[in-house]
Design a protein around this motif. Structure first.
Motif, PDB file in Angstrom:
ATOM      1  N   ALA A 127       0.818  -1.218   0.000  1.00 45.26           N
ATOM      2  CA  ALA A 127       0.000   0.000   0.000  1.00 45.26           C
ATOM      3  C   ALA A 127       0.849   1.264   0.000  1.00 45.26           C
ATOM      4  CB  ALA A 127      -0.933  -0.011   1.211  1.00 45.26           C
ATOM      5  N   ALA A 128       1.993   1.238   0.681  1.00 50.42           N
ATOM      6  CA  ALA A 128       2.813   2.445   0.815  1.00 50.42           C
ATOM      7  C   ALA A 128       3.684   2.726  -0.406  1.00 50.42           C
ATOM      8  CB  ALA A 128       3.706   2.331   2.050  1.00 50.42           C
ATOM      9  N   SER A 129       3.765   1.794  -1.334  1.00 49.58           N
ATOM     10  CA  SER A 129       4.580   2.026  -2.531  1.00 49.58           C
ATOM     11  C   SER A 129       3.842   2.966  -3.479  1.00 49.58           C
ATOM     12  CB  SER A 129       4.878   0.712  -3.248  1.00 49.58           C
ATOM     13  OG  SER A 129       5.524   0.951  -4.488  1.00 49.58           O
ATOM     14  N   PRO A 130       4.534   3.954  -4.061  1.00 46.14           N
ATOM     15  CA  PRO A 130       3.857   4.900  -4.947  1.00 46.14           C
ATOM     16  C   PRO A 130       3.551   4.347  -6.335  1.00 46.14           C
ATOM     17  CG  PRO A 130       6.171   5.450  -4.797  1.00 46.14           C
ATOM     18  CD  PRO A 130       5.941   4.352  -3.807  1.00 46.14           C
ATOM     19  N   VAL A 131       4.179   3.217  -6.701  1.00 39.67           N
ATOM     20  CA  VAL A 131       3.936   2.622  -8.015  1.00 39.67           C
ATOM     21  C   VAL A 131       3.865   1.100  -7.869  1.00 39.67           C
ATOM     22  CG1 VAL A 131       4.730   2.372 -10.398  1.00 39.67           C
ATOM     23  CG2 VAL A 131       5.248   4.468  -9.140  1.00 39.67           C
ATOM     24  N   SER A 132       2.786   0.515  -8.376  1.00 40.23           N
ATOM     25  CA  SER A 132       2.647  -0.941  -8.353  1.00 40.23           C
ATOM     26  C   SER A 132       2.082  -1.414  -9.687  1.00 40.23           C
ATOM     27  CB  SER A 132       1.733  -1.400  -7.216  1.00 40.23           C
ATOM     28  OG  SER A 132       2.296  -1.123  -5.956  1.00 40.23           O
ATOM     29  N   PHE A 133       2.611  -2.541 -10.176  1.00 35.63           N
ATOM     30  CA  PHE A 133       2.195  -3.124 -11.443  1.00 35.63           C
ATOM     31  C   PHE A 133       1.540  -4.483 -11.188  1.00 35.63           C
ATOM     32  CE2 PHE A 133       5.953  -0.518 -12.223  1.00 35.63           C
ATOM     33  CZ  PHE A 133       5.603   0.235 -13.340  1.00 35.63           C
ATOM     34  N   GLU A 134       0.282  -4.611 -11.540  1.00 32.50           N
ATOM     35  CA  GLU A 134      -0.382  -5.911 -11.464  1.00 32.50           C
ATOM     36  C   GLU A 134      -0.083  -6.672 -12.759  1.00 32.50           C
ATOM     37  OE1 GLU A 134      -4.535  -5.615 -10.631  1.00 32.50           O
ATOM     38  OE2 GLU A 134      -4.260  -4.132  -9.028  1.00 32.50           O
ATOM     39  N   CYS A 135       0.375  -7.908 -12.617  1.00 29.70           N
ATOM     40  CA  CYS A 135       0.852  -8.648 -13.788  1.00 29.70           C
ATOM     41  C   CYS A 135       0.308 -10.074 -13.847  1.00 29.70           C
ATOM     42  CB  CYS A 135       2.380  -8.735 -13.777  1.00 29.70           C
ATOM     43  SG  CYS A 135       3.242  -7.153 -13.755  1.00 29.70           S
ATOM     44  N   LYS A 136       0.150 -10.572 -15.070  1.00 28.53           N
ATOM     45  CA  LYS A 136      -0.101 -11.984 -15.288  1.00 28.53           C
ATOM     46  C   LYS A 136       1.131 -12.571 -15.986  1.00 28.53           C
ATOM     47  CE  LYS A 136      -2.278 -11.829 -19.876  1.00 28.53           C
ATOM     48  NZ  LYS A 136      -3.467 -12.249 -20.687  1.00 28.53           N
ATOM     49  N   VAL A 137       1.455 -13.815 -15.674  1.00 27.81           N
ATOM     50  CA  VAL A 137       2.637 -14.455 -16.240  1.00 27.81           C
ATOM     51  C   VAL A 137       2.437 -14.712 -17.730  1.00 27.81           C
ATOM     52  CG1 VAL A 137       4.091 -16.507 -16.204  1.00 27.81           C
ATOM     53  CG2 VAL A 137       3.297 -15.516 -14.054  1.00 27.81           C
ATOM     54  N   SER A 138       3.379 -14.245 -18.528  1.00 22.59           N
ATOM     55  CA  SER A 138       3.383 -14.535 -19.957  1.00 22.59           C
ATOM     56  C   SER A 138       4.241 -15.757 -20.263  1.00 22.59           C
ATOM     57  CB  SER A 138       3.916 -13.338 -20.750  1.00 22.59           C
ATOM     58  OG  SER A 138       3.142 -12.189 -20.536  1.00 22.59           O
ATOM     59  N   GLN A 139       5.360 -15.856 -19.537  1.00 21.51           N
ATOM     60  CA  GLN A 139       6.314 -16.930 -19.821  1.00 21.51           C
ATOM     61  C   GLN A 139       7.282 -17.052 -18.659  1.00 21.51           C
ATOM     62  OE1 GLN A 139       8.399 -16.257 -23.482  1.00 21.51           O
ATOM     63  NE2 GLN A 139       9.402 -18.242 -23.491  1.00 21.51           N
ATOM     64  N   ILE A 140       7.708 -18.267 -18.360  1.00 28.69           N
ATOM     65  CA  ILE A 140       8.767 -18.512 -17.391  1.00 28.69           C
ATOM     66  C   ILE A 140       9.854 -19.305 -18.089  1.00 28.69           C
ATOM     67  CG2 ILE A 140       9.403 -19.598 -15.208  1.00 28.69           C
ATOM     68  CD1 ILE A 140       6.550 -19.175 -14.250  1.00 28.69           C
ATOM     69  N   VAL A 141      11.053 -18.763 -18.090  1.00 35.22           N
ATOM     70  CA  VAL A 141      12.175 -19.377 -18.789  1.00 35.22           C
ATOM     71  C   VAL A 141      13.188 -19.873 -17.761  1.00 35.22           C
ATOM     72  CG1 VAL A 141      14.016 -19.041 -20.478  1.00 35.22           C
ATOM     73  CG2 VAL A 141      11.831 -17.810 -20.734  1.00 35.22           C
ATOM     74  N   GLN A 142      13.444 -21.175 -17.763  1.00 39.60           N
ATOM     75  CA  GLN A 142      14.462 -21.719 -16.868  1.00 39.60           C
ATOM     76  C   GLN A 142      15.844 -21.497 -17.471  1.00 39.60           C
ATOM     77  OE1 GLN A 142      13.901 -25.760 -15.565  1.00 39.60           O
ATOM     78  NE2 GLN A 142      15.999 -25.959 -14.811  1.00 39.60           N
ATOM     79  N   VAL A 143      16.757 -21.013 -16.642  1.00 42.84           N
ATOM     80  CA  VAL A 143      18.138 -20.795 -17.068  1.00 42.84           C
ATOM     81  C   VAL A 143      19.044 -21.606 -16.149  1.00 42.84           C
ATOM     82  CG1 VAL A 143      19.963 -19.107 -17.456  1.00 42.84           C
ATOM     83  CG2 VAL A 143      17.583 -18.460 -17.852  1.00 42.84           C
ATOM     84  N   GLY A 144      19.838 -22.477 -16.705  1.00 44.99           N
ATOM     85  CA  GLY A 144      20.696 -23.336 -15.898  1.00 44.99           C
ATOM     86  C   GLY A 144      20.045 -24.688 -15.658  1.00 44.99           C
ATOM     87  N   ASP A 145      20.705 -25.493 -14.816  1.00 41.75           N
ATOM     88  CA  ASP A 145      20.278 -26.872 -14.602  1.00 41.75           C
ATOM     89  C   ASP A 145      19.443 -27.078 -13.349  1.00 41.75           C
ATOM     90  OD1 ASP A 145      22.166 -26.445 -12.677  1.00 41.75           O
ATOM     91  OD2 ASP A 145      23.568 -28.002 -13.344  1.00 41.75           O
ATOM     92  N   GLY A 146      19.034 -25.995 -12.708  1.00 37.14           N
ATOM     93  CA  GLY A 146      18.235 -26.109 -11.500  1.00 37.14           C
ATOM     94  C   GLY A 146      19.037 -26.195 -10.225  1.00 37.14           C
ATOM     95  N   ALA A 147      20.363 -26.176 -10.325  1.00 37.68           N
ATOM     96  CA  ALA A 147      21.232 -26.195  -9.153  1.00 37.68           C
ATOM     97  C   ALA A 147      21.307 -24.797  -8.552  1.00 37.68           C
ATOM     98  CB  ALA A 147      22.621 -26.692  -9.531  1.00 37.68           C
ATOM     99  N   PRO A 148      21.785 -24.658  -7.309  1.00 35.19           N
ATOM    100  CA  PRO A 148      21.950 -23.326  -6.719  1.00 35.19           C
ATOM    101  C   PRO A 148      22.727 -22.392  -7.635  1.00 35.19           C
ATOM    102  CG  PRO A 148      22.280 -24.987  -5.054  1.00 35.19           C
ATOM    103  CD  PRO A 148      22.141 -25.730  -6.360  1.00 35.19           C
ATOM    104  N   GLY A 149      22.230 -21.189  -7.792  1.00 32.22           N
ATOM    105  CA  GLY A 149      22.825 -20.235  -8.720  1.00 32.22           C
ATOM    106  C   GLY A 149      22.091 -20.166 -10.039  1.00 32.22           C
ATOM    107  N   SER A 150      21.284 -21.200 -10.337  1.00 34.13           N
ATOM    108  CA  SER A 150      20.451 -21.166 -11.537  1.00 34.13           C
ATOM    109  C   SER A 150      19.296 -20.202 -11.317  1.00 34.13           C
ATOM    110  CB  SER A 150      19.909 -22.559 -11.850  1.00 34.13           C
ATOM    111  OG  SER A 150      20.961 -23.484 -12.047  1.00 34.13           O
ATOM    112  N   GLY A 151      18.524 -19.963 -12.362  1.00 34.69           N
ATOM    113  CA  GLY A 151      17.437 -19.011 -12.206  1.00 34.69           C
ATOM    114  C   GLY A 151      16.261 -19.283 -13.109  1.00 34.69           C
ATOM    115  N   TYR A 152      15.194 -18.542 -12.847  1.00 37.56           N
ATOM    116  CA  TYR A 152      13.971 -18.599 -13.642  1.00 37.56           C
ATOM    117  C   TYR A 152      13.583 -17.173 -13.997  1.00 37.56           C
ATOM    118  CZ  TYR A 152      13.660 -23.406 -11.984  1.00 37.56           C
ATOM    119  OH  TYR A 152      13.940 -24.726 -11.697  1.00 37.56           O
TER     120      TYR A 152
END
Length: 209
Positions: A127-152
């Motif tokens: 509530a206290a943030s002056p700007v907020s974006f409501e979003c729906k997921v378009s795509q999730i891209v996995q980067v890496g092999d899922g080990a620590p340090g990998s990302g989505y």
């Protein structure tokens, strides 16, 4: 010094996050199992394009237990999230929500933040943030092999925008004299956006369509 990505990635990561700066901060709110609110900051974040209006942030795999962060799991299940902007006044609260908690902890309550209802998605916004974006997921891209340090990489289309009138000037311009977001540097360091300068771009030399 030269570093190869085939070597130990620890030093490379340290230099990445210290040199790719300042990074904007996405304060991402989602809903977990049973509608449990979750709120966490991500500094691998930026805008993508304006048609459709699209943002992205990256949720990593934790080093402490090798699991994906709650935010990433939640957006994959629900397809919805809200990104709120972090300002100087909200820095301490944001830092509290950066703590790794079990999924049943409500970070809004832990940080003493009021959650405001969204218009088009289920997760609340800060509530206290002056700007907020409501979003729906378009795509999730996995980067890496899922080990620590990998990302989505979570790519989301903006469905609705909340802006505090107090930060707006004429013609939908944001007044930087009153809007003070912060950026992430490295380690515990952040930066303010109060020391500004201007550069005016030269006109395009392309022929219009």
């Amino acid at each position: 010094m030269e570093l190869s990505a085939k070597d130990d990635l620890g030093p490379l990561y340290k230099i990445m996050v210290a040199s790719i700066v300042p990074r904007p901060i996405a304060w991402v709110s989602t809903l977990g199992e049973g509608g449990q609110p979750n709120l966490a900051p991500f500094s691998f974040f930026n805008a993508v394009c304006s048609r459709p209006p699209t943002l992205l942030f990256a949720s990593g795999v934790r080093g402490v237990d090798g699991q994906q962060k709650d935010t990433g799991l939640n957006v994959a299940k629900t397809g919805e999230f809200v990104i709120s902007v972090v300002t100087e006044e909200l820095a301490e609260a944001m830092n509290k929500t950066a703590t790794e908690f079990p999924p049943d902890v409500n970070e809004f309550e832990y940080a003493g933040l009021q959650a405001a209802p969204s218009v088009t998605v289920a997760p609340p916004r800060v509530a206290a943030s002056p700007v907020s974006f409501e979003c729906k997921v378009s795509q999730i891209v996995q980067v890496g092999d899922g080990a620590p340090g990998s990302g989505y990489i979570v790519i989301g289309e903006v469905l609705h925008l909340h802006v505090d009138d107090a930060i707006l000037a004429e013609n939908y311009r944001v007044n930087s004299d009153v809007f003070h977001p912060i950026g992430r540097m490295s380690g515990p360091r952040y930066t303010k956006t109060t020391d500004l300068f201007e550069l005016f771009r030269e006109p395009s030399q392309l022929e219009p369509n």
